[in-house]
Write a protein that holds these residues in place. Structure first.
Motif, PDB file in Angstrom:
ATOM      1  N   SER A   1      20.760  40.554  32.082  1.00 31.01           N
ATOM      2  CA  SER A   1      19.708  39.597  32.408  1.00 31.01           C
ATOM      3  C   SER A   1      18.304  40.159  32.262  1.00 31.01           C
ATOM      4  O   SER A   1      17.342  39.396  32.122  1.00 31.01           O
TER       5      SER A   1
ATOM      6  N   VAL B   1      18.367  32.919  31.715  1.00 31.20           N
ATOM      7  CA  VAL B   1      18.016  33.629  32.944  1.00 31.20           C
ATOM      8  C   VAL B   1      16.502  33.789  33.028  1.00 31.20           C
ATOM      9  O   VAL B   1      15.848  34.159  32.047  1.00 31.20           O
TER      10      VAL B   1
ATOM     11  N   ALA C   1      19.047  36.350  38.514  1.00 32.70           N
ATOM     12  CA  ALA C   1      19.026  37.667  37.873  1.00 32.70           C
ATOM     13  C   ALA C   1      20.348  38.404  38.061  1.00 32.70           C
ATOM     14  O   ALA C   1      20.614  39.397  37.372  1.00 32.70           O
TER      15      ALA C   1
ATOM     16  N   THR D   1      19.752  34.897  27.706  1.00 36.53           N
ATOM     17  CA  THR D   1      18.428  35.306  28.163  1.00 36.53           C
ATOM     18  C   THR D   1      17.386  34.757  27.214  1.00 36.53           C
ATOM     19  O   THR D   1      17.601  34.684  26.007  1.00 36.53           O
TER      20      THR D   1
ATOM     21  N   SER E   1      20.365  40.502  23.711  1.00 40.86           N
ATOM     22  CA  SER E   1      20.530  40.603  25.159  1.00 40.86           C
ATOM     23  C   SER E   1      21.629  41.600  25.500  1.00 40.86           C
ATOM     24  O   SER E   1      22.686  41.618  24.875  1.00 40.86           O
TER      25      SER E   1
END
Length: 305
Positions: free
Chosen positions: A202, A47, A129, A163, A199
Motif C-alpha cells: 500500500s 489505497v 493502509a 494503489t 505496486s
C-alpha cells in the motif's frame, strides 16, 4: 526501452466497465422480464483515496411484465492469503421501474465496504493502509421481483485492491549531477521516456529499468499517507543499490545530496491530479561512488490513456 505489462495495470486500464450480458432470468423466460445485468465485474480500489471516496458500479434490469424491484448487494472480503470474512449486506438498491431497460448506478465507500465484516473474528481496520495488493471484496447481487421471486445473480463484482500511483509515467524533467557538475547532455535524450512503476504494497513502489537516465536498474521507494516520497537507503533490511552502488537521499544522507535536494522545485512529493488523473511524482535521490555523489532530481507524470 523494455516494455513491462503487469496484470494489475492491464486490469486497471480496463477501468470498471464490462458490457457482457448476464444469463440470469428470474422468471425462466427473459421476454417476461426480471433479467438483471451486472455491468461492472471489476472495480479497482485505490489505497489512500480516503474512507469516504465513492467507488462506482452499475447494474441494469430488463423490465417486462415481471420487474426487478430491488437488489440486495452483499459483500465478502478475501485477503491476499485467501482468508475470507463473513458475508454482510452492503446496501439495498431500488429500481424506479419506469422503462423496459433500466440502468442503476450505486457507490460504495471504504467505510461501507468494511462495516460488519470480520477476519478471524476481528473487525476490519478503519485504516485502508493495512490493505495489501491482492486483497479484494466480492459483491453478490440478489434480485427481488414483482412476482415475489428472488435469485442470486451468477455474475459478481470484484473490488480489487491496488494503489493509485502504480502505472506508467513519462519523464517530464530529469536533472543529473556528477560530482557536483550538472549534465544536461546526459539527461536531455531521456526526457519523454516512459517508465513503469509497480505496486509492492500500500505504500511501497518499485521503479523499473531506470535510475535517472541509466537503464538496467530497479529500485524501491515509498509514498506515505502524506504523499511524501522517499528512496530509502535500506530496503527489507539490506542496502539498496542503484547502478550497483549505495543509494543516497535528502533525509538520511543530506551531505551527499547538496545539489538535487536544494534544486528549485517541488521536493519528494506525490502530487495528485483529481481532474485529469495525471499525477506527478517528484523525487530527489542518487548513489554514492568512490569518486563522489551522483544525484538526480526527477519529475514523472502519469500516462493517462
Amino acid at each position: 526501452m523494455k516494455k513491462y505489462i503487469y496484470l494489475f495495470l492491464a486490469i486497471a486500464s480496463i477501468g470498471i466497465v464490462s458490457c457482457e450480458k448476464d444469463n440470469d432470468v428470474l422468471t425462466g423466460n427473459k421476454n417476461e422480464g426480471g433479467l438483471l445485468d451486472v455491468k461492472n465485474i471489476l472495480v479497482p480500489y485505490v489505497v489512500g483515496n480516503g474512507n469516504d471516496f465513492e467507488y462506482k458500479a452499475s447494474i441494469s434490469a430488463f423490465q417486462g411484465d415481471v420487474k426487478v424491484q430491488t437488489v440486495d448487494i452483499y459483500k465478502t472480503f478475501t485477503n491476499v492469503d485467501g482468508v475470507s470474512s463473513n458475508t454482510a449486506l452492503l446496501k439495498t438498491v431500488t429500481f424506479p421501474v419506469a422503462a423496459q431497460v433500466e440502468n442503476l448506478d450505486f457507490t460504495a465507500t471504504y467505510n461501507e465496504l468494511i462495516a460488519g465484516l470480520q477476519i478471524n473474528g476481528v473487525a476490519m481496520s478503519s485504516n485502508d493502509a493495512t490493505l495489501n495488493i491482492g486483497d479484494y471484496w466480492t459483491l453478490k447481487y440478489v434480485s427481488r421481483t414483482s412476482s415475489g421471486a428472488s435469485a442470486e445473480n451468477l455474475k459478481t463484482t470484484k473490488v480489487a485492491v491496488g494503489t493509485r500511483f502504480a502505472g506508467q509515467y513519462s519523464v517530464v524533467q530529469c536533472e543529473y549531477w556528477r560530482i557536483g557538475v550538472i549534465r544536461p547532455d546526459v539527461t536531455g535524450p531521456f526526457l519523454g521516456t516512459v517508465v513503469t512503476i509497480e505496486s509492492v504494497n500500500s505504500t511501497t513502489y518499485r521503479k523499473l529499468e531506470y535510475c535517472g537516465p541509466f537503464s538496467g536498474n530497479e529500485f524501491y521507494f515509498t509514498i506515505d499517507s502524506g504523499d511524501n516520497v522517499l528512496v530509502p537507503t535500506l530496503y527489507n533490511g539490506e542496502a539498496q543499490l542503484l547502478n550497483a552502488l549505495p543509494a543516497i537521499n535528502c533525509s538520511e544522507t543530506p551531505a551527499d545530496m547538496t545539489n538535487a535536494c536544494n534544486y528549485a522545485g517541488i521536493q519528494n512529493k506525490a502530487v495528485r491530479d483529481d481532474v485529469n488523473g495525471k499525477d506527478r511524482i517528484y523525487m530527489s535521490y542518487g548513489y554514492l561512488a568512490a569518486t563522489g555523489s551522483r544525484e538526480f532530481y526527477e519529475v514523472l507524470e502519469k500516462v493517462v490513456e
